[in-house]
Design an enzyme around this catalytic site. Structure first.
Site, PDB file in Angstrom:
ATOM      1  N   TRP A 102       0.831  -1.208   0.000  1.00  0.00           N
ATOM      2  CA  TRP A 102       0.000   0.000   0.000  1.00  0.00           C
ATOM      3  C   TRP A 102       0.860   1.248   0.000  1.00  0.00           C
ATOM      4  O   TRP A 102       0.529   2.234  -0.664  1.00  0.00           O
ATOM      5  CB  TRP A 102      -0.966  -0.001   1.181  1.00  0.00           C
ATOM      6  CG  TRP A 102      -2.006  -1.078   1.087  1.00  0.00           C
ATOM      7  CD1 TRP A 102      -2.197  -2.115   1.956  1.00  0.00           C
ATOM      8  CD2 TRP A 102      -2.992  -1.246   0.051  1.00  0.00           C
ATOM      9  NE1 TRP A 102      -3.234  -2.902   1.521  1.00  0.00           N
ATOM     10  CE2 TRP A 102      -3.739  -2.403   0.365  1.00  0.00           C
ATOM     11  CE3 TRP A 102      -3.315  -0.535  -1.103  1.00  0.00           C
ATOM     12  CZ2 TRP A 102      -4.792  -2.859  -0.436  1.00  0.00           C
ATOM     13  CZ3 TRP A 102      -4.362  -0.993  -1.909  1.00  0.00           C
ATOM     14  CH2 TRP A 102      -5.083  -2.137  -1.567  1.00  0.00           C
ATOM     15  N   ASP A 173      -1.359   6.496   6.797  1.00  0.00           N
ATOM     16  CA  ASP A 173      -2.434   5.621   6.323  1.00  0.00           C
ATOM     17  C   ASP A 173      -2.659   4.581   7.415  1.00  0.00           C
ATOM     18  O   ASP A 173      -1.863   3.678   7.604  1.00  0.00           O
ATOM     19  CB  ASP A 173      -2.006   4.954   5.004  1.00  0.00           C
ATOM     20  CG  ASP A 173      -3.021   3.918   4.508  1.00  0.00           C
ATOM     21  OD1 ASP A 173      -4.069   3.721   5.161  1.00  0.00           O
ATOM     22  OD2 ASP A 173      -2.761   3.311   3.445  1.00  0.00           O
ATOM     23  N   LYS A 197     -11.979  -2.027   7.367  1.00  0.00           N
ATOM     24  CA  LYS A 197     -11.159  -2.919   8.181  1.00  0.00           C
ATOM     25  C   LYS A 197     -11.608  -2.856   9.643  1.00  0.00           C
ATOM     26  O   LYS A 197     -12.115  -3.811  10.178  1.00  0.00           O
ATOM     27  CB  LYS A 197      -9.681  -2.554   8.058  1.00  0.00           C
ATOM     28  CG  LYS A 197      -8.941  -3.195   6.891  1.00  0.00           C
ATOM     29  CD  LYS A 197      -9.102  -2.497   5.585  1.00  0.00           C
ATOM     30  CE  LYS A 197      -8.431  -3.170   4.422  1.00  0.00           C
ATOM     31  NZ  LYS A 197      -7.595  -2.273   3.639  1.00  0.00           N
TER      32      LYS A 197
HETATM   33  C1  LIG Z   1      -7.086  -1.825   2.453  1.00  0.00           C
HETATM   34  C2  LIG Z   1      -6.004  -0.810   2.478  1.00  0.00           C
HETATM   35  C3  LIG Z   1      -5.906   0.185   1.502  1.00  0.00           C
HETATM   36  C4  LIG Z   1      -6.843   0.272   0.310  1.00  0.00           C
HETATM   37  O1  LIG Z   1      -8.127   0.614   0.653  1.00  0.00           O
HETATM   38  P1  LIG Z   1      -9.241   0.851  -0.493  1.00  0.00           P
HETATM   39  O2  LIG Z   1     -10.452   1.188   0.288  1.00  0.00           O
HETATM   40  O3  LIG Z   1      -9.386  -0.427  -1.246  1.00  0.00           O
HETATM   41  O4  LIG Z   1      -8.767   1.960  -1.341  1.00  0.00           O
HETATM   42  C5  LIG Z   1      -4.893   1.115   1.638  1.00  0.00           C
HETATM   43  N1  LIG Z   1      -4.024   1.076   2.658  1.00  0.00           N
HETATM   44  C6  LIG Z   1      -4.077   0.121   3.607  1.00  0.00           C
HETATM   45  C7  LIG Z   1      -3.078   0.114   4.721  1.00  0.00           C
HETATM   46  C8  LIG Z   1      -5.062  -0.857   3.543  1.00  0.00           C
HETATM   47  O5  LIG Z   1      -5.123  -1.814   4.483  1.00  0.00           O
END
Ligand SMILES: *Cc1c(COP(=O)(O)O)cnc(C)c1O
Length: 362
Positions: A102, A173, A197
């Site tokens: 990511w 993030d 999540k």
């Molecule tokens: C799941 C995830 C993403 C992507 O999320 P989307 O909603 O599919 O854009 C980005 N960063 C992390 C750390 C993630 O776990």
């Protein structure tokens, strides 16, 4: 009805009380004779949900007044582009700490928008098995911001120390570990996390953005992509994903009702200890590729001697009602995501199965 023991990485398990509340309120929200989905986003009923979600978040995390709480769409993936669009001015460069797939994607998007630089990259032999120590991260003293990924969902690594961005604005993030424990929001310029999540369903992303960042952000980009637009309009500039935000409200209300972040942190640590303990008890049989100091409390990854054995593990676990244990397609192996909504009892069942499977096949 037997609820599945759900170890999905995202969309992931949602706390049962939050789902039950949605069920109870589905056809008739608050005596209005319709569901929250059918309400105008400008009406009183939805507005109270919107405000409550934001207020609960501020309460749980002690978010100070000088941060905006935003509900955005497009997921973390859109933020990968939107962050540099807003915060990278011509001639400026941003720093990225690369600790997984990511963060690589975030870095690549920033390069498409402007200038971005790698402040550290922990990839080795094609994989990521740890987060860096402070001394390994060389921050550009002029960086517009420093971007980190607090928990690497695919690789099962997590920061257990907070990076010192050396005076530059820190952006994190936190998609896969937001609200797993209390932390000091004021260390950050911006935090963002997709809801699917640890917070509820897919379709909404929560961002905490410091007011000074928004004031300095670029105004020469389309209105819809400016954080200032969403801050000024309380995330109601355009129609927000009302049902997703309603579900986030339910999840946050549940979290608050059990005692908030200190309580969930204790549970999360207990869960991680149970599962890593079971895997470590059979070290020759299970292989955890992550360095011990970087092990994630949210996504536990491990491998078996062969893909056939891994498939057998998944199939047998399924017979015991456990789902979502296959590793990410880009990484392979096995992965159990044990977010806030996965209770101690569920993880205990998996840990027992881990021990039992090793005894039978080791
Ligand atoms: C799941 C995830 C993403 C992507 O999320 P989307 O909603 O599919 O854009 C980005 N960063 C992390 C750390 C993630 O776990």
């Amino acid at each position: 009805m037997a609820r599945a023991l759900n170890f999905n990485a995202g969309p992931a398990a949602i706390p049962l009380p939050a789902l039950e509340r949605a069920r109870d309120e589905l056809l008739d929200f608050n005596g209005s004779g319709m569901s929250i989905m059918e309400h105008s986003h400008r009406g009183k009923d939805y507005e109270s949900v919107h405000r409550e979600a934001s207020a609960l978040l501020r309460k749980l995390l002690s978010v100070p007044e000088d941060f905006h709480v935003l509900f955005l769409t497009g997921g973390a993936s859109q933020q990968f582009a939107q962050i540099p669009m807003n915060f990278l001015r011509p001639g400026e460069s941003a720093d990225y700490v690369i600790t997984g797939g990511w963060s690589e994607k975030a870095y690549e998007e920033a390069q498409r928008v402007g200038s971005a630089r790698v402040a550290c990259d922990t990839k080795r032999d094609g994989t990521f098995s740890r987060v860096p120590a402070q001394g390994e991260v060389a921050v550009d003293p002029a960086a517009a911001y420093v971007h980190v990924t607090s928990n690497n969902t695919l690789y099962g690594t997590q920061w257990h120390h907070e990076l010192d961005p050396q005076g530059r604005p820190l952006i994190s993030d936190m998609s896969s570990d937001f609200l797993w424990k209390p932390f000091d929001v004021t260390r950050y310029a911006m935090i963002y996390a997709g809801a699917q999540k640890n917070l509820g369903p897919s379709g909404v992303l929560i961002a905490l953005v410091h007011k000074s960042m928004i004031e300095r952000a670029r105004a020469d980009i389309p209105v819809i992509f400016r954080y200032a637009t969403h801050a000024k309009n309380d995330s109601l500039y355009n129609t927000p994903p009302t049902f997703a935000i309603y579900m986030v409200r339910n999840v946050l209300a549940w979290l608050d009702s059990i005692g908030g972040l200190p309580v969930i942190e204790a549970r999360n640590r207990q869960k991680a200890a149970l599962l890593y303990g079971a895997l470590d008890a059979h070290k020759g049989f299970y292989h955890c590729p992550v360095e011990e100091g970087s092990r994630s409390t949210m996504n536990v990854v491990w491998k078996l001697a062969s893909e056939a054995l891994e498939e057998q593990f998944v199939a047998e676990a399924k017979k015991h009602n456990m789902v979502g244990l296959k590793g990410h397609r880009s990484v392979g192996g096995l992965r159990a995501s044990i977010y806030n909504a996965v209770d101690v009892e569920t993880v205990k069942t998996l840990a027992d199965f881990v021990g039992d499977f090793a005894k039978r096949n080791g």
